[in-house]
Design a protein around this motif. Sequence first.
Motif: not given
Lengths: 400, 400
Positions: B5, B7, B11-12, B148-149, B193, B196-201
Amino acid sequence: MKRCVTVLATVVCGAAVSCGMVSPLALGQAPAAPVSFEAAVATLRRVDHEGRGHAEATAAWPVVAGAGSAALPQLLAAMDGANPLAVNWLRAAVDAVIDDGTPLPAAPLEAFLADTTHDPRPRRLAYDLLKGADAARAAVLLEGMLDDPSVELRRDAVAALVARSEALATGGQAAEATMALRRAFTAARDPGQIQAIAKSLEKGGETVDLPRHFGFLMEWKVVGPFDNPAGKGYETVYPPEDRADPTAALEGKFGTVEWRPVSTTDPLGLVDINRVYPPPAPADTATPAAADAPKEGLKEVVAYARAEFDAPRAEDVELRLGTKNAWKVWVNGTLVFGRDEYHRGMEVDQYRLPVHLQQGRNTILVKLCQDDQRKPWTTEWEFQLRVCDRVGTAVLAAGR
Amino acid sequence: MKATCGIGGVLLAAALCSAATAADWLTFRGAGGTSLVPPGTLPTELSAEAIRWSSPLPGRGLSGPLVVGSRVFVSTSDGPEQDRLHLVCLDAATGKILWDRQVWATGRTMCHSKTSVAAPTPCSDGRQVYAVFSSNDVICTDLEGNLRWVRGITYDYPNVSNSLGMASSPLVTGDVLVVPVENDSESYTIGLDVATGANRWRLDRPKGANWTSPVMLADGLVALQSKTGIDAIRTADGSTAWRTSDGADTVASSCLADGVLYVPSNGLMALALDTADPAREPKQLWRNNQLTPGTASGLAAGDAVYCINRGDVLTAGERATGKRKWQVRLQGPFSTTPVTDGRHLWAVNEAGLVQVVELGETEGKVVSTLDLGDEILCSPAVALGSLFVRSNGRIYRVGK
């Protein structure tokens, strides 16, 4: 079962590092918030595994959270049928709605609570909100909840009945007290509460059948020990996993082994494999000290336990397992789930496994592994398994 | 180890500039996991008057509090199955609860009776608060309580659990929340992340129960500790920068001070980071098995390192050599890591006895105590001139 199959695939296929998705927010694309409460709720209900739908849900959440107390019944109803992640987005919004301090819509909340087709958790939440506003009214509502599909509501109703039984006993009404306690036992589904009530009944000379109340399986056929060097036996496919013949002689760790019937009389259905396969006697048993020394039990071994369950009808049930050992469970030859953990603790209903039983004969197979640890708390090689519905009501085999 | 990975949310990251100040206490053991506070921050003479306030909490827990500006954040759990998870915000000046956000556990809540579902200490970047629970549910809110999540790690990966309970605290660095969920079976550390709470890795980790917490080595580089040793992980993509392989403790965590990582590993081991590039292999300075942290993690301040062992003995060692300087027996037992300003050390034992130890060159001396009379198992937060600790039922502000 479908979920568990997915999980096992994840374990097998997991790469060293796996990437997640890139959210719109991470790319600087903040989604617009839905304009209506209904649309915002629908957005929250769409969140799913691994953060799917979060960017949109984060934008939608303030719309739901700002809906005001009048929207509470709608908000609670939105939890029906939603996945647990979506439910949690809605659950946190309930707290924010309450924060505005406006009066609760008591009558609609009572109606929501009374409708047992709603999900048990939001119904319990509705009860808690009502109780916070009017504890006396909540106590009245609780009286009709001894058979509620919400385990928590039922638990409180049972607790109230136990308290009434105690008051009757204190007032000298022993027969009425026992009758109330019997009724509480019949209604109880919380394992701790069941055992506490059983203890009180037995103290008063009553007999209780805990295995039947819980639905513990008491009759098994066991075969072993097979080898488990350095824990590798957990993944090793021994003949009981892929050979249907329960009468076949098999090659075990110390020679030929056969299935043998094992009955347990333990009130909580405990099947102690160490009793089935006791360790060899110590070389030095001449001294009393050696004879009294704690028995360690076999180490680095695997056993299988097999039960036949004659289901009165085809239905979705839960197998509830308790064990300190690494385990796998199959139903009718299909792997349900497994966990490679040793000696971290054991309790009734430690693992809940949703499965489907076919009408008539079903085969439940448990693989139970013992590791190489030699601390005093690593001796146990045992399990308990019961069959029940989602509420915890025993599902009994035909003829039991 | 292979990493694929990479990415970044540039910006964030720019948008998420921390609102935190150096005076805030944003993570387990404070900034950098050092447990260090500036000299003069805390009173060295304690009396009952030092208890500024204590407030009841809605549930159990042994996670440490956070302090962000004038607000205190703490996690709790309640309910018959401890499956109601709370993130609570209080006014630091009064102890009044400002808001409480709840979700339901989606993972297992079974744990040893001494610990709790609210065991991991939350963390904050000064803009959002991240609370992780033993059920591996993760809540993220802003400072005002807006969700937020929320994630359910065990819902996503169902064999992520520990029947004794999970306790590793998360750590946030840049736009990544590092969540260790390491255990005997499906063992990961996951980078989420923050937006969003999504997996970055998602990183495969050694299979084995692990209660240690990550330490930030440098921006975007964290140390993960396990039974195999230390792994330095780049938080941008989960790739490994370097690792040690001679084992490490799975209870007491490492601490970093002035570019040296002090690792509980066969005693205490000092690893000097490469000052030009901490992502390069560190150099071992010393190891001393006379310095062995028990449950509490070690500290480094001034020219000394400090450890409390399982016998409740506080040992001071020379920071340059690891050579033992002096020992003093405290009143234990201890589950909490002390805090220090280099001149004094504040240690809270499980019975709630706060002990102020004067740290001399040749001896340590208890100079003041305060009995809170409540079981304290959390590591304290320090801010606003006060020590913040919590029990299973209350939270305390002690100090100025």
